[in-house]
Design a protein around this motif. Structure first.
Motif, PDB file in Angstrom:
ATOM      1  N   GLN A   1      44.314  41.596  55.898  1.00  0.00           N
ATOM      2  CA  GLN A   1      43.786  40.620  56.849  1.00  0.00           C
ATOM      3  C   GLN A   1      42.394  40.118  56.468  1.00  0.00           C
ATOM      4  OE1 GLN A   1      43.997  43.043  60.351  1.00  0.00           O
ATOM      5  NE2 GLN A   1      46.231  42.953  60.433  1.00  0.00           N
ATOM      6  N   ARG A   2      41.589  40.960  55.820  1.00  0.00           N
ATOM      7  CA  ARG A   2      40.183  40.600  55.602  1.00  0.00           C
ATOM      8  C   ARG A   2      39.793  40.281  54.162  1.00  0.00           C
ATOM      9  NH1 ARG A   2      36.572  44.924  58.866  1.00  0.00           N
ATOM     10  NH2 ARG A   2      34.908  43.761  57.842  1.00  0.00           N
ATOM     11  N   ILE A   3      40.575  40.735  53.207  1.00  0.00           N
ATOM     12  CA  ILE A   3      40.176  40.617  51.807  1.00  0.00           C
ATOM     13  C   ILE A   3      40.838  39.392  51.166  1.00  0.00           C
ATOM     14  CG2 ILE A   3      40.217  41.785  49.558  1.00  0.00           C
ATOM     15  CD1 ILE A   3      38.469  43.206  51.603  1.00  0.00           C
ATOM     16  N   PRO A   4      40.070  38.573  50.433  1.00  0.00           N
ATOM     17  CA  PRO A   4      40.677  37.437  49.714  1.00  0.00           C
ATOM     18  C   PRO A   4      41.777  37.904  48.756  1.00  0.00           C
ATOM     19  CG  PRO A   4      38.287  37.226  49.748  1.00  0.00           C
ATOM     20  CD  PRO A   4      38.612  38.594  50.293  1.00  0.00           C
ATOM     21  N   GLN A   5      42.798  37.061  48.608  1.00  0.00           N
ATOM     22  CA  GLN A   5      43.996  37.422  47.858  1.00  0.00           C
ATOM     23  C   GLN A   5      43.720  37.801  46.399  1.00  0.00           C
ATOM     24  OE1 GLN A   5      47.242  37.702  49.357  1.00  0.00           O
ATOM     25  NE2 GLN A   5      45.698  37.765  50.961  1.00  0.00           N
ATOM     26  N   HIS A   6      42.767  37.131  45.746  1.00  0.00           N
ATOM     27  CA  HIS A   6      42.543  37.447  44.333  1.00  0.00           C
ATOM     28  C   HIS A   6      41.968  38.856  44.160  1.00  0.00           C
ATOM     29  CE1 HIS A   6      38.771  35.581  45.646  1.00  0.00           C
ATOM     30  NE2 HIS A   6      38.161  36.170  44.641  1.00  0.00           N
ATOM     31  N   TYR A   7      41.243  39.365  45.164  1.00  0.00           N
ATOM     32  CA  TYR A   7      40.745  40.747  45.086  1.00  0.00           C
ATOM     33  C   TYR A   7      41.881  41.744  45.364  1.00  0.00           C
ATOM     34  CZ  TYR A   7      36.059  38.720  45.189  1.00  0.00           C
ATOM     35  OH  TYR A   7      34.922  38.007  44.904  1.00  0.00           O
ATOM     36  N   ILE A   8      42.777  41.385  46.275  1.00  0.00           N
ATOM     37  CA  ILE A   8      43.936  42.249  46.535  1.00  0.00           C
ATOM     38  C   ILE A   8      44.807  42.326  45.290  1.00  0.00           C
ATOM     39  CG2 ILE A   8      46.060  42.509  47.882  1.00  0.00           C
ATOM     40  CD1 ILE A   8      44.546  41.307  50.268  1.00  0.00           C
ATOM     41  N   ALA A   9      45.017  41.188  44.631  1.00  0.00           N
ATOM     42  CA  ALA A   9      45.806  41.174  43.396  1.00  0.00           C
ATOM     43  C   ALA A   9      45.163  42.083  42.348  1.00  0.00           C
ATOM     44  CB  ALA A   9      45.931  39.750  42.861  1.00  0.00           C
ATOM     45  N   SER A  10      43.854  41.992  42.199  1.00  0.00           N
ATOM     46  CA  SER A  10      43.126  42.838  41.249  1.00  0.00           C
ATOM     47  C   SER A  10      43.287  44.310  41.604  1.00  0.00           C
ATOM     48  CB  SER A  10      41.643  42.448  41.249  1.00  0.00           C
ATOM     49  OG  SER A  10      40.869  43.386  40.547  1.00  0.00           O
ATOM     50  N   TYR A  11      43.206  44.614  42.879  1.00  0.00           N
ATOM     51  CA  TYR A  11      43.356  45.991  43.370  1.00  0.00           C
ATOM     52  C   TYR A  11      44.750  46.538  43.080  1.00  0.00           C
ATOM     53  CZ  TYR A  11      43.388  49.724  46.940  1.00  0.00           C
ATOM     54  OH  TYR A  11      43.484  50.921  47.604  1.00  0.00           O
ATOM     55  N   LEU A  12      45.766  45.668  43.193  1.00  0.00           N
ATOM     56  CA  LEU A  12      47.144  46.078  42.940  1.00  0.00           C
ATOM     57  C   LEU A  12      47.499  46.056  41.449  1.00  0.00           C
ATOM     58  CD1 LEU A  12      48.937  44.168  45.844  1.00  0.00           C
ATOM     59  CD2 LEU A  12      48.406  46.614  45.734  1.00  0.00           C
ATOM     60  N   GLY A  13      46.627  45.444  40.642  1.00  0.00           N
ATOM     61  CA  GLY A  13      46.883  45.377  39.208  1.00  0.00           C
ATOM     62  C   GLY A  13      47.857  44.282  38.820  1.00  0.00           C
ATOM     63  N   VAL A  14      47.871  43.190  39.591  1.00  0.00           N
ATOM     64  CA  VAL A  14      48.763  42.066  39.299  1.00  0.00           C
ATOM     65  C   VAL A  14      47.961  40.768  39.321  1.00  0.00           C
ATOM     66  CG1 VAL A  14      50.780  43.226  40.288  1.00  0.00           C
ATOM     67  CG2 VAL A  14      49.416  41.690  41.733  1.00  0.00           C
ATOM     68  N   SER A  15      48.577  39.698  38.847  1.00  0.00           N
ATOM     69  CA  SER A  15      47.942  38.381  38.922  1.00  0.00           C
ATOM     70  C   SER A  15      48.101  37.832  40.342  1.00  0.00           C
ATOM     71  CB  SER A  15      48.581  37.424  37.915  1.00  0.00           C
ATOM     72  OG  SER A  15      49.912  37.130  38.310  1.00  0.00           O
ATOM     73  N   THR A  16      47.319  36.813  40.663  1.00  0.00           N
ATOM     74  CA  THR A  16      47.446  36.193  41.987  1.00  0.00           C
ATOM     75  C   THR A  16      48.810  35.516  42.134  1.00  0.00           C
ATOM     76  OG1 THR A  16      46.262  34.265  41.144  1.00  0.00           O
ATOM     77  CG2 THR A  16      44.981  35.856  42.402  1.00  0.00           C
ATOM     78  N   VAL A  17      49.345  34.988  41.031  1.00  0.00           N
ATOM     79  CA  VAL A  17      50.670  34.370  41.062  1.00  0.00           C
ATOM     80  C   VAL A  17      51.726  35.425  41.399  1.00  0.00           C
ATOM     81  CG1 VAL A  17      52.429  33.205  39.651  1.00  0.00           C
ATOM     82  CG2 VAL A  17      50.031  32.533  39.455  1.00  0.00           C
TER      83      VAL A  17
END
Length: 194
Positions: A162-178
């Motif tokens: 809910q609070r974190i921008p998607q590109h940081y979540i992608a980085s956290y998960l180890g995937v690209s934003t796409v």
């Protein structure tokens, strides 16, 4: 500064209160660096308001390791304890209010409070809880697919989504934003429609 400890261990409030004058309260905008990778950590950080992320640089690509929110404390622990260059950068992601307590005051506080009965058990519980969290994240990163890791975030830590921008979540998960967008679309299609 030690508000999160005050709630858990009220019998130690005398010690926490003694060090209140030594803490530094800062209101800062998003994207403020609190600790730079390669620098020695000299401050314990407590978040009153806002969100902070911890990341490292890998060949020019930022890899997010963890997020911290209200009423959580952090530092680059190995750097803080051993006086070695830190492996992580710590920065605010939202406008934040943080408290800083310098290492010399933390060390004095720990020396004073270490004589209290139950102190060692208290510290071991705190470290065990944090270690279990990191172990679970490491195991999940090895065992689970990115989709499963994202689903775990939705189920167990929805505030991140809910609070974190998607590109940081992608980085956290180890995937690209796409790839993260594909995961989200796939999960959205799988939801029942009423």
């Amino acid at each position: 500064m030690f508000f999160h400890f005050k709630d858990q261990f009220p019998h130690l409030n005398l010690y926490w209160d003694k060090y209140l004058p030594h803490q530094k309260r800062l209101e800062m905008p998003a994207k403020t660096v609190l600790l730079e990778e390669g620098k020695i950590s000299q401050q314990y950080i407590f978040i009153e308001k806002g969100c902070v992320r911890m990341f490292f640089n890998s060949n020019g690509d930022e890899k997010t390791v963890q997020f911290f929110f209200e009423n959580e404390g952090l530092t680059s622990l190995e750097s803080f304890v051993n006086g070695t260059p830190g492996a992580f950068t710590v920065e605010t992601l939202e406008p934040s209010i943080v408290y800083l307590l310098h290492k010399k005051h933390v060390n004095r506080l720990m020396d004073e409070i270490s004589h209290e009965p139950g102190f060692l058990k208290m510290m071991l519980r705190i470290f065990a809880r944090r270690q279990m969290h990191y172990n679970n994240e490491l195991i999940s990163f090895i065992r689970d697919t990115p989709e499963q890791r994202y689903q775990n975030l939705l189920n167990n830590r929805p505030h991140i989504v809910q609070r974190i921008p998607q590109h940081y979540i992608a980085s956290y998960l180890g995937v690209s934003t796409v790839h993260l967008s594909r995961i989200k679309n796939k999960l959205a299609k799988g939801k029942p429609h009423f």
